[in-house]
Design an enzyme around this catalytic site. Structure first.
Site, mmCIF file in Angstrom:
data_model
loop_
_atom_site.group_PDB
_atom_site.id
_atom_site.type_symbol
_atom_site.label_atom_id
_atom_site.label_comp_id
_atom_site.label_asym_id
_atom_site.label_seq_id
_atom_site.Cartn_x
_atom_site.Cartn_y
_atom_site.Cartn_z
ATOM 1 N N PRO A 1 0.833 -1.213 0.000
ATOM 2 C CG PRO A 1 -0.584 -1.466 1.832
ATOM 3 C CD PRO A 1 0.671 -1.992 1.219
ATOM 4 C CD GLU A 2 3.053 3.082 -4.372
ATOM 5 O OE1 GLU A 2 3.147 4.275 -4.705
ATOM 6 O OE2 GLU A 2 3.300 2.143 -5.132
ATOM 7 C CE LYS B 1 5.684 4.379 0.707
ATOM 8 N NZ LYS B 1 6.513 3.408 0.003
ATOM 9 N NE ARG C 1 -2.705 -11.761 3.378
ATOM 10 C CZ ARG C 1 -2.482 -12.764 2.537
ATOM 11 N NH1 ARG C 1 -1.273 -13.112 2.233
ATOM 12 N NH2 ARG C 1 -3.493 -13.414 2.016
ATOM 13 N NE ARG D 1 20.150 13.057 -2.235
ATOM 14 C CZ ARG D 1 19.281 12.486 -1.396
ATOM 15 N NH1 ARG D 1 18.273 13.172 -0.889
ATOM 16 N NH2 ARG D 1 19.401 11.218 -1.090
ATOM 17 N NE ARG E 1 10.513 -1.708 -5.579
ATOM 18 C CZ ARG E 1 9.620 -1.086 -4.813
ATOM 19 N NH1 ARG E 1 10.011 -0.105 -4.042
ATOM 20 N NH2 ARG E 1 8.357 -1.462 -4.809
#
Ligand SMILES: [Zn+2]
Length: 274
Positions: free
Chosen positions: A2-3, A58, A111, A154, A263
């Site tokens: 979940p975001e 989050k 969970r 950066r 990712r």
């Protein structure tokens, strides 16, 4: 995982189901799910009323007055309403029963193998390692174009920087890909190479996309459901995420999958030139 939009929806659902209700029972399955002893988890929550819920990045924040609960749902964690009290188990890792008018409300936090349900004194939660390092919330006044410009100044990839919760709180893999596509910025670009105009686009797209995802109650791929057991609807709005090989909805070029900042990452090579 979940975001920000999914955590916002779950947090609001928990308020809709249990706000102003008193905790009658509370239990955890395993001691490592929480930062207090299992007996203490129960003792500190039973008899308290849920005053409200919120979100930090989050993390779901549950305000019980003299106690603050921090819930981090990782990977496939959910909040689920159960028909009646059930002792916690491997699946329903923490369970709370709320009294009040009508039927009791039993909520399972599922969970939590990698996540947690920690208890703090009010204010003490600010020292939590995941909270103390959080950057501004995308919907707060602190999230300005100036903040973003200096945080992106950066050498790391812009995708890696936007995933960094100290740059902006709440973005994850799905929404970063969607924000960068909407901004026409390739995810491997170094943060410091973005123009002022591109930073403004990223800033606006972050608020716009997260806001629309909250309205559509989040994105469901496999496990995410709201606390009423319903799926989100934003997966139908995704422009690039999980669309590898499909035509870009803007220009028709095939969407490409690659690996950025560790990712799986989806881009349109034409709309997001290097
Ligand atoms: Zn395109």
């Amino acid at each position: 995982m979940p975001e920000l939009p999914e955590v916002t929806v779950i947090s609001e659902d928990v308020a809709a189901l249990a706000k102003e209700r008193e905790v009658l029972k509370a239990a955890v399955f395993r001691p490592d799910v929480t930062n207090v002893e299992p007996e203490e988890f129960s003792r500190r929550l039973v008899g308290r009323t849920l005053r409200g819920t919120g979100r930090r990045g989050k993390i779901i924040v549950l305000d019980f007055g003299d106690v603050v609960g921090l819930v981090h749902l990782v990977i496939s964690g959910r909040v689920l309403r159960l028909p009646k009290w059930k002792e916690p188990d491997r699946m329903n890792t923490a369970v709370l029963e709320f009294g009040g008018e009508g039927e009791p409300v039993v909520l399972a936090f599922t969970r939590l193998w990698l996540g947690y349900f920690d208890l703090y004194e009010p204010g003490e939660e600010d020292a939590h390692p995941l909270i103390s390092r959080l950057g501004p919330d995308p919907f707060s006044e602190d999230f300005t174009v100036e903040h973003l410009a200096s945080a992106l100044e950066r050498k790391a990839s812009v995708k890696g920087l936007l995933l960094d919760q100290s740059v902006v709180a709440g973005l994850g893999n799905i929404y970063v890909d969607e924000v960068l596509f909407a901004s026409g910025v390739h995810p491997t670009r170094k943060g410091g190479t973005l123009t002022r105009e591109e930073i403004q686009k990223v800033h606006a797209a972050t608020r716009d996309i997260l806001g629309r995802a909250i309205e559509l109650r989040g994105t469901t791929f496999d496990s995410y459901h709201d606390a009423f057991g319903e799926t989100g609807k934003y997966q139908h709005q995704l422009k690039v995420f999980t669309r590898a090989g499909e035509p870009c909805l803007t220009c028709g070029t095939q969407i490409v999958k690659s690996r950025v900042a560790g990712r799986g990452t989806y881009t349109c090579p034409s709309c997001q030139p290097l």
